[in-house]
Design a protein around this motif. Structure first.
Motif, PDB file in Angstrom:
ATOM      1  N   PRO A 165       0.816  -1.214   0.000  1.00 14.25           N
ATOM      2  CA  PRO A 165       0.000   0.000   0.000  1.00 14.25           C
ATOM      3  C   PRO A 165       0.852   1.269   0.000  1.00 14.25           C
ATOM      4  CG  PRO A 165      -0.860  -1.577   1.563  1.00 14.25           C
ATOM      5  CD  PRO A 165       0.451  -2.121   1.101  1.00 14.25           C
ATOM      6  N   ASN A 166       2.044   1.197   0.610  1.00 13.60           N
ATOM      7  CA  ASN A 166       2.932   2.375   0.589  1.00 13.60           C
ATOM      8  C   ASN A 166       3.252   2.790  -0.845  1.00 13.60           C
ATOM      9  OD1 ASN A 166       3.270   2.608   3.444  1.00 13.60           O
ATOM     10  ND2 ASN A 166       4.722   0.900   3.408  1.00 13.60           N
ATOM     11  N   LEU A 167       3.594   1.796  -1.682  1.00 13.75           N
ATOM     12  CA  LEU A 167       3.950   2.089  -3.071  1.00 13.75           C
ATOM     13  C   LEU A 167       2.736   2.596  -3.840  1.00 13.75           C
ATOM     14  CD1 LEU A 167       4.118   0.901  -6.222  1.00 13.75           C
ATOM     15  CD2 LEU A 167       6.074   2.112  -5.265  1.00 13.75           C
ATOM     16  N   LYS A 168       1.587   1.914  -3.688  1.00 17.24           N
ATOM     17  CA  LYS A 168       0.384   2.321  -4.412  1.00 17.24           C
ATOM     18  C   LYS A 168      -0.013   3.755  -4.058  1.00 17.24           C
ATOM     19  CE  LYS A 168      -1.947  -1.339  -3.060  1.00 17.24           C
ATOM     20  NZ  LYS A 168      -3.034  -2.334  -2.898  1.00 17.24           N
ATOM     21  N   ASN A 169       0.054   4.072  -2.769  1.00 14.77           N
ATOM     22  CA  ASN A 169      -0.342   5.413  -2.339  1.00 14.77           C
ATOM     23  C   ASN A 169       0.662   6.473  -2.759  1.00 14.77           C
ATOM     24  OD1 ASN A 169      -2.676   4.466  -1.106  1.00 14.77           O
ATOM     25  ND2 ASN A 169      -1.642   4.069   0.842  1.00 14.77           N
ATOM     26  N   ASP A 225      27.475   4.774   0.109  1.00 13.92           N
ATOM     27  CA  ASP A 225      27.074   3.835   1.167  1.00 13.92           C
ATOM     28  C   ASP A 225      25.644   3.337   0.990  1.00 13.92           C
ATOM     29  OD1 ASP A 225      25.693   6.145   1.700  1.00 13.92           O
ATOM     30  OD2 ASP A 225      26.247   6.247   3.831  1.00 13.92           O
ATOM     31  N   GLY A 226      24.997   3.693  -0.129  1.00 13.98           N
ATOM     32  CA  GLY A 226      23.639   3.229  -0.400  1.00 13.98           C
ATOM     33  C   GLY A 226      22.550   4.135   0.132  1.00 13.98           C
ATOM     34  N   SER A 227      22.922   5.188   0.865  1.00 13.72           N
ATOM     35  CA  SER A 227      21.926   6.125   1.375  1.00 13.72           C
ATOM     36  C   SER A 227      21.584   7.146   0.300  1.00 13.72           C
ATOM     37  CB  SER A 227      22.455   6.833   2.620  1.00 13.72           C
ATOM     38  OG  SER A 227      23.589   7.613   2.281  1.00 13.72           O
ATOM     39  N   LEU A 228      20.482   7.833   0.505  1.00 14.73           N
ATOM     40  CA  LEU A 228      20.064   8.857  -0.459  1.00 14.73           C
ATOM     41  C   LEU A 228      20.822  10.156  -0.232  1.00 14.73           C
ATOM     42  CD1 LEU A 228      16.221   8.211  -0.354  1.00 14.73           C
ATOM     43  CD2 LEU A 228      17.681   7.912  -2.353  1.00 14.73           C
ATOM     44  N   LYS A 229      21.135  10.856  -1.311  1.00 14.43           N
ATOM     45  CA  LYS A 229      21.797  12.144  -1.206  1.00 14.43           C
ATOM     46  C   LYS A 229      20.835  13.183  -0.633  1.00 14.43           C
ATOM     47  CE  LYS A 229      24.951  11.159  -5.038  1.00 14.43           C
ATOM     48  NZ  LYS A 229      25.402  11.519  -6.403  1.00 14.43           N
ATOM     49  N   SER A 230      21.406  14.177  -0.001  1.00  9.99           N
ATOM     50  CA  SER A 230      20.584  15.115   0.774  1.00  9.99           C
ATOM     51  C   SER A 230      19.641  15.948  -0.085  1.00  9.99           C
ATOM     52  CB  SER A 230      21.493  16.043   1.588  1.00  9.99           C
ATOM     53  OG  SER A 230      22.339  16.771   0.703  1.00  9.99           O
ATOM     54  N   TYR A 231      19.974  16.171  -1.360  1.00 14.84           N
ATOM     55  CA  TYR A 231      19.145  17.072  -2.162  1.00 14.84           C
ATOM     56  C   TYR A 231      17.730  16.546  -2.357  1.00 14.84           C
ATOM     57  CZ  TYR A 231      19.788  14.099  -6.339  1.00 14.84           C
ATOM     58  OH  TYR A 231      19.777  13.059  -7.240  1.00 14.84           O
ATOM     59  N   ILE A 232      17.516  15.229  -2.158  1.00 14.81           N
ATOM     60  CA  ILE A 232      16.191  14.663  -2.389  1.00 14.81           C
ATOM     61  C   ILE A 232      15.321  14.673  -1.138  1.00 14.81           C
ATOM     62  CG2 ILE A 232      16.719  12.241  -1.862  1.00 14.81           C
ATOM     63  CD1 ILE A 232      15.121  11.431  -4.299  1.00 14.81           C
ATOM     64  N   SER A 233      15.885  15.040   0.005  1.00 19.62           N
ATOM     65  CA  SER A 233      15.118  14.995   1.259  1.00 19.62           C
ATOM     66  C   SER A 233      13.899  15.921   1.254  1.00 19.62           C
ATOM     67  CB  SER A 233      16.023  15.302   2.460  1.00 19.62           C
ATOM     68  OG  SER A 233      16.535  16.610   2.357  1.00 19.62           O
ATOM     69  N   PRO A 234      13.958  17.151   0.648  1.00 22.60           N
ATOM     70  CA  PRO A 234      12.738  17.967   0.637  1.00 22.60           C
ATOM     71  C   PRO A 234      11.581  17.294  -0.098  1.00 22.60           C
ATOM     72  CG  PRO A 234      14.661  19.307   0.119  1.00 22.60           C
ATOM     73  CD  PRO A 234      15.119  17.884   0.102  1.00 22.60           C
ATOM     74  N   TYR A 235      11.895  16.477  -1.089  1.00 18.91           N
ATOM     75  CA  TYR A 235      10.851  15.759  -1.816  1.00 18.91           C
ATOM     76  C   TYR A 235      10.135  14.798  -0.867  1.00 18.91           C
ATOM     77  CZ  TYR A 235       8.643  12.958  -5.505  1.00 18.91           C
ATOM     78  OH  TYR A 235       7.735  12.312  -6.306  1.00 18.91           O
ATOM     79  N   PHE A 236      10.911  14.060  -0.064  1.00 15.26           N
ATOM     80  CA  PHE A 236      10.320  13.125   0.901  1.00 15.26           C
ATOM     81  C   PHE A 236       9.443  13.862   1.890  1.00 15.26           C
ATOM     82  CE2 PHE A 236      13.056  10.135  -0.928  1.00 15.26           C
ATOM     83  CZ  PHE A 236      12.826   8.873  -0.396  1.00 15.26           C
ATOM     84  N   SER A 237       9.929  14.988   2.373  1.00 14.47           N
ATOM     85  CA  SER A 237       9.162  15.758   3.350  1.00 14.47           C
ATOM     86  C   SER A 237       7.844  16.248   2.760  1.00 14.47           C
ATOM     87  CB  SER A 237      10.003  16.951   3.826  1.00 14.47           C
ATOM     88  OG  SER A 237       9.265  17.753   4.716  1.00 14.47           O
ATOM     89  N   TYR A 238       7.896  16.750   1.538  1.00  7.34           N
ATOM     90  CA  TYR A 238       6.690  17.295   0.912  1.00  7.34           C
ATOM     91  C   TYR A 238       5.676  16.202   0.599  1.00  7.34           C
ATOM     92  CZ  TYR A 238       3.651  19.672  -2.366  1.00  7.34           C
ATOM     93  OH  TYR A 238       2.543  20.181  -2.979  1.00  7.34           O
ATOM     94  N   ILE A 239       6.113  15.134  -0.077  1.00  9.50           N
ATOM     95  CA  ILE A 239       5.195  14.064  -0.448  1.00  9.50           C
ATOM     96  C   ILE A 239       4.691  13.339   0.790  1.00  9.50           C
ATOM     97  CG2 ILE A 239       4.960  11.891  -1.708  1.00  9.50           C
ATOM     98  CD1 ILE A 239       5.133  14.400  -3.470  1.00  9.50           C
ATOM     99  N   GLY A 240       5.578  13.101   1.758  1.00  6.29           N
ATOM    100  CA  GLY A 240       5.164  12.428   2.992  1.00  6.29           C
ATOM    101  C   GLY A 240       4.100  13.200   3.747  1.00  6.29           C
ATOM    102  N   ASN A 241       4.258  14.521   3.834  1.00  4.86           N
ATOM    103  CA  ASN A 241       3.259  15.342   4.520  1.00  4.86           C
ATOM    104  C   ASN A 241       1.904  15.279   3.826  1.00  4.86           C
ATOM    105  OD1 ASN A 241       4.574  16.426   6.809  1.00  4.86           O
ATOM    106  ND2 ASN A 241       5.704  17.868   5.521  1.00  4.86           N
ATOM    107  N   ILE A 242       1.906  15.297   2.490  1.00  3.59           N
ATOM    108  CA  ILE A 242       0.637  15.188   1.762  1.00  3.59           C
ATOM    109  C   ILE A 242      -0.026  13.842   2.052  1.00  3.59           C
ATOM    110  CG2 ILE A 242      -0.367  14.932  -0.545  1.00  3.59           C
ATOM    111  CD1 ILE A 242       1.479  17.070  -1.545  1.00  3.59           C
ATOM    112  N   MET A 243       0.761  12.765   2.006  1.00  8.33           N
ATOM    113  CA  MET A 243       0.207  11.440   2.269  1.00  8.33           C
ATOM    114  C   MET A 243      -0.340  11.355   3.686  1.00  8.33           C
ATOM    115  SD  MET A 243       3.031   9.034   0.331  1.00  8.33           S
ATOM    116  CE  MET A 243       2.172   7.503   0.718  1.00  8.33           C
ATOM    117  N   ALA A 244       0.356  11.986   4.625  1.00  7.63           N
ATOM    118  CA  ALA A 244      -0.111  11.959   6.020  1.00  7.63           C
ATOM    119  C   ALA A 244      -1.412  12.729   6.167  1.00  7.63           C
ATOM    120  CB  ALA A 244       0.958  12.532   6.940  1.00  7.63           C
ATOM    121  N   ARG A 245      -1.517  13.882   5.538  1.00  7.09           N
ATOM    122  CA  ARG A 245      -2.742  14.668   5.620  1.00  7.09           C
ATOM    123  C   ARG A 245      -3.932  13.927   5.021  1.00  7.09           C
ATOM    124  NH1 ARG A 245       0.299  19.125   3.618  1.00  7.09           N
ATOM    125  NH2 ARG A 245      -0.985  19.140   1.729  1.00  7.09           N
ATOM    126  N   ARG A 246      -3.663  13.090   4.037  1.00  5.65           N
ATOM    127  CA  ARG A 246      -4.735  12.326   3.385  1.00  5.65           C
ATOM    128  C   ARG A 246      -5.009  11.001   4.081  1.00  5.65           C
ATOM    129  NH1 ARG A 246      -3.382  11.163  -2.401  1.00  5.65           N
ATOM    130  NH2 ARG A 246      -5.629  11.025  -2.719  1.00  5.65           N
TER     131      ARG A 246
END
Length: 693
Positions: free
Chosen positions: A460-464, A602-623
């Motif tokens: 469901p995480n991927l679908k959403n 080391d397999g971690s995500l580069k920092s420039y993509i973190s705002p994307y996670f914050s923005y999309i995650g907040n929208i998903m949480a609000r919904r």
């Protein structure tokens, strides 16, 4: 009553009136005699002024061997040459004789009566990207002054478009003679690789009747031109045909790659008039038979339009011009009423509308030109449809753009699908992805393929996450999201480039499964039609559409479908994907081949993509599609790329290693703008999107 009036006039009044009339007549005769005797000087002065203007404004030397009056109002010019400075001769005429109408001349209007032209040559030459006709496309410094003189408006921003259009139209019409005798006109075009010749041995206008023959490249083709010209009443009719053959324009094909030909083309200026002394109305008609068009940007095959007719009314006002709603485009049984309005002042705005009367659904598809929509050939429909489109853009506030599109239906049904067998999606089928126009491999979409994952087995995480980023209202819309289209119009206008297309999951699915990979205008229109058919007939359920979509879209180089993607990046089954992994996979859907650039050694995500996670995650949480995260990271720090794919550790960490492969901040702003508009609208309407879980 007239006799009573005469009886009231005294003899003294008659004498005074006679004297005044005599003075006027004598003055006119004297003025005419003075003008007659000075006309040669006036002609010389006029020619000198024209020569000076051409030299100063366009750097063209005009020479005239001899100029004289050959009649009361007829001027004859011999051995005329126009030569741009430092370039090849542009034009040359052995003899021109033109007469002007006397009475319009008294009021300041120059109208040609009879025109005689013998042995004229016009040659357009381009050498090393420099042409002897470049002045035609160069803005003159005197444009503003000329426009003010033409319209009578001198204040900035006070251009009267109606007056300008009326003057321009008059300048064209009044230069059409009532009688013309043209002999031996040759028009040539030559550049470093192409040469074309058009010759007109004879063209005549006899009391308004036009007859002529045009020959292309020394009798390679012969065109017949006929018509009826009545410029005094602002009426024109011209017809061009080739005696049963097609008229082709090879220069367009050689220069622009545009293949264009037709059997017959007709144009008519029917009526020109004013309403309220404010709006200028121009009515006309255009008709074409067997129009053939081919260009790689339009379609891969010839597009053939057997018969089309346009009945148009253009209305020009003080600061606006519009194509009236009364205009009609007719193709077979299909009628379309277009509307376009451009307003220049006080703000520049564009308004567009398109309406069709209620019609049989089959008539719409029967009207499509041959070769236009290959996948829709053979489709049979029943029922009635009516289409309405409206759009408005205020360039001073592009984000306020308005857009509405609606297809009304009554008893609509598909009786036979033809080549576009949309219901095939409901069963196992073979999907072929393409790279650079070449097929990559065949993918079985169905249980027979071990990589095929049913929708219920995908996290469901991927679908959403995919729904949130790609198409938040997928389960409730009818294939199109007007807010996404509005957002794309605003972004594309502000960027002055095509940056965003407003595609839904339905549109992406159709593009992948049913259409070729040729990026043409026709393919986009075909995509819209197939989406409408699929969604309006409910031929495929939303769940099945989403299932197929997740199993075929690209997620990397030769990585197709969620099963391959989840194993390729994380070594997991799609059902095991975490929230962070799902948001990452959603982030690379628009640019799948750049996905690995997001990871550090080391397999971690580069920092420039973190705002994307914050923005999309907040929208998903609000919904309610994800748990709230007070850190707003939403799994960003838990994502780890499969070890075999990780880049080598650099000898020295540098800032460059942290830079994204693309302008990710700009892409995030585009996503943010679109989703903010969609979700703010949803909130206002208190509508909750359907939860795919």
């Amino acid at each position: 009553m007239f006799r009573e009036l005469l009886n009231k006039i005294t003899k003294r009044q008659l004498v005074i009136g006679g004297i005044i009339l005599g003075v006027v007549v004598v003055s006119g005769i004297v003025a005419f005699a003075v003008a007659y005797h000075k006309r040669e000087a006036l002609l010389a002065s006029t020619i000198a002024r024209i020569q000076s203007t051409l030299t100063d404004e366009h750097q063209i030397d005009l020479t005239i061997g001899r100029a004289y009056f050959s009649g009361l109002t007829t001027v004859t010019l011999e051995d005329v040459k126009a030569i741009p400075q430092g370039k090849d001769q542009l034009a040359g005429v052995k003899s021109i004789a033109v007469s002007v109408k006397l009475f319009p001349l008294i009021t300041g209007d120059v109208r040609f009566g009879r025109l005689r032209v013998h042995d004229a040559r016009i040659q357009l030459v381009k050498r090393d990207s420099i042409g002897n006709y470049d002045f035609l496309f160069r803005e003159a410094d005197t444009t503003a002054t000329y426009t003010s003189e033409l319209t009578g408006d001198t204040e900035e921003g006070n251009l009267n478009m109606a007056n300008t259009a009326n003057r321009m139209l008059n300048n064209i019409l009044y230069k059409i003679p009532e009688d013309m005798e043209l002999r031996n006109l040759l028009l040539t075009y030559r550049d470093d690789s192409i040469q074309q010749r058009i010759s007109i041995p004879k063209a005549d206008i006899d009391n308004g009747s036009l007859t002529s023959a045009i020959f292309l490249n020394d009798n390679e083709a012969a065109w017949q031109v006929s018509g009826k010209l009545n410029p005094g009443r602002r009426q024109l009719y011209v017809k061009v045909h080739a005696n049963g053959q097609q008229i082709a324009l090879p220069l367009l094909e050689q220069k622009l790659g545009l293949k264009l030909s037709f059997d017959t083309i007709e144009t008519r200026l029917r009526e020109v008039y004013w309403t309220n002394n404010e709006f200028l109305h121009i009515k006309g008609e255009w008709a074409v038979k067997n129009l053939t068009v081919n260009h790689w940007r339009i379609a891969q095959e010839d597009v053939i339009l057997p018969d089309a007719h346009v009945d148009a009314e253009i209305i020009v006002g003080d600061s606006e011009v519009e194509l009236s709603k009364e205009s009609t485009i007719t193709v077979k049984k299909l009628q379309i009423h277009p509307f376009i309005r451009y307003t220049a002042f006080p703000d520049t705005t564009y308004a567009i509308a398109l309406v069709t009367p209620e019609m049989d659904a089959q008539d719409l598809f029967d009207a499509f030109p041959d070769g236009l929509f290959e996948s829709l050939e053979g489709i049979r429909l029943s029922g009635k449809i009516q289409y309405k489109l409206e759009a408005f853009l205020d360039t001073s506030n592009p984000d306020s753009v308005q857009f509405s599109s609606k297809m009304e239906q009554e008893g609509f049904n598909v009786n036979a699908w033809g080549k576009a067998n949309i219901p095939k999606i409901n069963t196992t089928f073979v999907y072929t992805p393409y790279e650079e126009g070449k097929p990559v491999r065949e993918i079985i979409v169905g249980p027979e393929n071990p990589n095929f994952i049913p929708l219920a087995e995908i996290s469901p995480n991927l679908k959403n996450a995919i729904l949130t980023t790609e198409d938040p209202s997928f389960f409730s819309h009818n294939g199109f999201v007007e807010e996404a289209i509005r957002s794309s119009i605003a972004i594309n206008y502000k960027e002055k480039a095509f940056r965003r297309g407003g595609s839904t999951i339905s549109m992406q699915l159709v593009k992948n499964v049913f259409l070729n990979r040729n990026k043409t205008i026709v393919r986009k229109l075909e995509e819209i039609l197939i989406v409408w058919l699929m969604e309006s007939t409910h031929a495929v359920s939303k769940e099945r559409m989403y299932e197929v979509y997740l199993n075929i879209i690209e997620w990397g180089r030769n990585v197709y479908g969620i099963s391959e993607a989840s194993r390729y990046y994380f070594g997991k089954h799609p059902s095991q994907l975490s929230l962070g992994e799902s948001i990452y996979l959603a982030s690379i859907v628009p640019r799948p081949k750049t996905g690995l650039y997001s990871f550090a050694y080391d397999g971690s995500l580069k920092s420039y993509i973190s705002p994307y996670f914050s923005y999309i995650g907040n929208i998903m949480a609000r919904r309610g599609l994800a748990p709230a995260d007070s850190s707003t990271s939403y799994g960003f720090y838990t994502v780890r790329l499969r070890e075999a794919l990780r880049p080598e550790r650099p000898a020295v960490d540098t800032l460059q290693l942290q830079m994204p492969a693309t302008d990710f901040d700009a892409e995030l702003e585009e996503v943010r703008g679109l989703l903010d508009r969609i979700f703010s609208k949803d909130k206002k309407q208190e509508e909750n999107p359907e939860d795919p879980q």
